[in-house]
Design an enzyme around this catalytic site. Structure first.
Site, PDB file in Angstrom:
ATOM      1  CG  HIS A  10      10.960  44.324  47.339  1.00 21.23           C
ATOM      2  ND1 HIS A  10       9.914  43.879  46.571  1.00 21.23           N
ATOM      3  CD2 HIS A  10      10.654  45.591  47.707  1.00 21.23           C
ATOM      4  CE1 HIS A  10       8.999  44.829  46.494  1.00 21.23           C
ATOM      5  NE2 HIS A  10       9.417  45.881  47.179  1.00 21.23           N
ATOM      6  CB  SER A  30      15.736  45.087  50.795  1.00 23.58           C
ATOM      7  OG  SER A  30      15.513  46.464  50.967  1.00 23.58           O
ATOM      8  CG  ASP A  77       7.672  42.281  48.956  1.00 19.90           C
ATOM      9  OD1 ASP A  77       8.333  41.333  48.523  1.00 19.90           O
ATOM     10  OD2 ASP A  77       6.896  42.944  48.250  1.00 19.90           O
ATOM     11  CG  ASN A 117      12.093  38.255  47.526  1.00 18.23           C
ATOM     12  OD1 ASN A 117      12.234  37.946  46.339  1.00 18.23           O
ATOM     13  ND2 ASN A 117      11.286  39.247  47.897  1.00 18.23           N
TER      14      ASN A 117
HETATM   15  C1  GAR Z   1      14.287  42.605  40.339  1.00 19.78           C
HETATM   16  O1  GAR Z   1      14.333  44.010  40.258  1.00 19.78           O
HETATM   17  C2  GAR Z   1      13.781  42.161  41.692  1.00 19.78           C
HETATM   18  O2  GAR Z   1      14.160  43.027  42.717  1.00 19.78           O
HETATM   19  C3  GAR Z   1      12.284  42.180  41.473  1.00 19.78           C
HETATM   20  O3  GAR Z   1      12.117  41.648  40.194  1.00 19.78           O
HETATM   21  C4  GAR Z   1      13.235  42.039  39.379  1.00 19.78           C
HETATM   22  C5  GAR Z   1      13.729  40.834  38.618  1.00 19.78           C
HETATM   23  O4  GAR Z   1      14.714  41.217  37.697  1.00 19.78           O
HETATM   24  N1  GAR Z   1      11.593  41.417  42.475  1.00 19.78           N
HETATM   25  C6  GAR Z   1      10.445  41.804  43.029  1.00 19.78           C
HETATM   26  O5  GAR Z   1       9.856  42.826  42.719  1.00 19.78           O
HETATM   27  C7  GAR Z   1       9.911  40.870  44.105  1.00 19.78           C
HETATM   28  N2  GAR Z   1       8.924  41.499  44.896  1.00 19.78           N
HETATM   29  P1  GAR Z   1      15.601  40.119  36.964  1.00 19.78           P
HETATM   30  O6  GAR Z   1      14.631  39.092  36.361  1.00 19.78           O
HETATM   31  O7  GAR Z   1      16.310  40.871  35.883  1.00 19.78           O
HETATM   32  O8  GAR Z   1      16.518  39.502  37.955  1.00 19.78           O
END
Ligand code: GAR
Length: 217
Positions: free
Chosen positions: A112, A139, A148, A110
């Site tokens: 985050h 991360s 997380d 994942n």
């Molecule tokens: C990213 O910033 C990722 O880190 C976050 O969702 C976004 C997806 O962006 N994930 C979380 O918050 C998971 N807990 P993207 O669709 O443009 O890749």
């Protein structure tokens, strides 16, 4: 040349991390190959990115299932059709059941948008600004049953500037996500990255520190 490593990506939204993975894994010499993208949202733009790259897609709408267990069971079925070596969560905004996480133990990553273990959950950029932190980042971690909370693989640190807003910070963190996620996936595909039996993360057979490998500014 190492064996190809099939990767299934799960997402719920824009898919900019998927795009970074597609771009990196189509480069010569990268054994990782995104073989399918699965979303719980039919309107996720990440699905368009996948189709444009000729990657198989599937939609499983969680609202059509009676509860988390039933959805995750169906999701396992959809993922395993592709026999992936690695499953990558790229903005997949669902809490996963313990059964799902156990099924992919050691092959589920994942990303985050915070320097975990700081700021688990949502609205991380806003919370960093409210706390007045000097640094923020993102991360990559192996997924365990703790939300997380799994063992860290890679972190990228960005400086927080005095004029930053949640939007400017998000943009800078996102840019770093697009660097560290493809790198972690490549390490895994090359057989260099492993979750060891004692829960530590190993890179080239050496245990990483609890923070994972940290890339600064
Ligand atoms: C990213 O910033 C990722 O880190 C976050 O969702 C976004 C997806 O962006 N994930 C979380 O918050 C998971 N807990 P993207 O669709 O443009 O890749």
């Amino acid at each position: 040349m190492p064996q190809p490593c099939n990767v299934v990506v799960l997402l719920s939204g824009t898919g900019s991390n998927l795009q970074a993975l597609i771009d990196a894994t189509t480069a010569e010499g990268n054994p990782a190959r995104v073989c399918a993208v699965i979303s719980n949202r039919a309107e996720a733009y990440g699905l368009v990115r996948a189709r444009e790259a000729g990657i198989a897609t599937a939609v499983l709408d969680h609202r059509q299932y009676e509860g988390r267990e039933a959805f995750d069971e169906a999701l396992i079925g959809a993922i395993d059709q592709h026999q992936p070596s690695l499953v990558v969560l790229a903005g997949f905004m669902r809490i996963l059941t313990p059964a799902f996480v156990r099924h992919y133990h050691g092959r589920l990553l994942n990303i985050h948008p915070s320097l975990l273990p700081l700021y688990k959950g949502l609205h991380t950029h806003q919370r960093v600004l409210e706390a007045g932190d000097a640094e923020h980042g993102c991360s990559v971690h192996f997924v365990t049953e703790e939300l997380d909370g799994g063992p860290l693989v890679l972190q990228a640190v960005v400086r927080v500037d005095s004029g930053d807003t949640p939007a400017t910070l998000a943009q800078r963190v996102h840019a770093r996500e697009h660097q560290i996620y493809p790198l972690a996936v490549r390490w895994f595909a090359e057989g260099r990255l492993k979750l060891a039996g004692d829960g530590s993360v190993q890179l080239d057979a050496q245990a990483l520190p609890a923070s994972g490998h940290v890339i600064r500014h």
